[in-house]
Design a protein around this motif. Sequence first.
Motif, PDB file in Angstrom:
ATOM      1  N   PHE A 114      18.652  17.038  24.152  1.00 34.82           N
ATOM      2  CA  PHE A 114      18.682  16.446  22.822  1.00 34.82           C
ATOM      3  C   PHE A 114      18.534  14.926  22.843  1.00 34.82           C
ATOM      4  N   GLY A 115      18.578  14.317  24.019  1.00 36.52           N
ATOM      5  CA  GLY A 115      18.474  12.868  24.131  1.00 36.52           C
ATOM      6  C   GLY A 115      17.038  12.383  24.013  1.00 36.52           C
ATOM      7  N   ASP A 116      16.840  11.121  24.360  1.00 33.50           N
ATOM      8  CA  ASP A 116      15.523  10.510  24.221  1.00 33.50           C
ATOM      9  C   ASP A 116      14.686  10.586  25.495  1.00 33.50           C
ATOM     10  N   ALA A 117      15.102  11.365  26.476  1.00 32.65           N
ATOM     11  CA  ALA A 117      14.359  11.486  27.731  1.00 32.65           C
ATOM     12  C   ALA A 117      13.021  12.165  27.475  1.00 32.65           C
ATOM     13  N   LYS A 118      11.980  11.634  28.086  1.00 33.29           N
ATOM     14  CA  LYS A 118      10.637  12.194  27.970  1.00 33.29           C
ATOM     15  C   LYS A 118      10.263  12.874  29.284  1.00 33.29           C
TER      16      LYS A 118
END
Length: 169
Positions: A114-118
């Motif tokens: 759910f985080g901003d990691a791509k």
Amino acid sequence: MNEYEGGGLAAGIGVVGGIIYLAIIVLMIAGMWKTFEKAGKPGWAALIPIYNAIVLIEIIGKPMIWVLWLLIPCVNFVFGIWALNLLSKSFGKSEGFTVGMIIFPYVFLPILGFGDAKYLGPSAAEAQNGGFGNNPFNNPNNPFNSPNNPFNKPSGNQDTPNDTPPPVV
């Protein structure tokens, strides 16, 4: 307090504990679902026990023999930790994030999902930074992909000719 009153209390504690346990499991599955979707794989694969390991292996870019290694007792601990490390590196995270995923997976899997990691690809951070420490190879997943590898040179290489005969003693 008689023996029947204590049984009701224990049952209540067991029900509450079971609800908390199920909530943690749902949170982990949701985090894995979103992580799979970020990597371009079907999210529902997180629900199927052995298939989710196959999808994880595809995400981290390892061969399918790893499914066997993840199923063998005692060996699966090593390969499971290694797979989590490669998963965090594929999303651009560090070894510290890997330690978090090992110790607190119910916290770090949802952070990854759910985080901003791509998703950057198989072990992307390791490949971009040249590996852990001073790695002489460009790609740690393929150690024979180095320009200094003598096996990559053609057989007729004349950069360093050796046509002088050995000295006679």
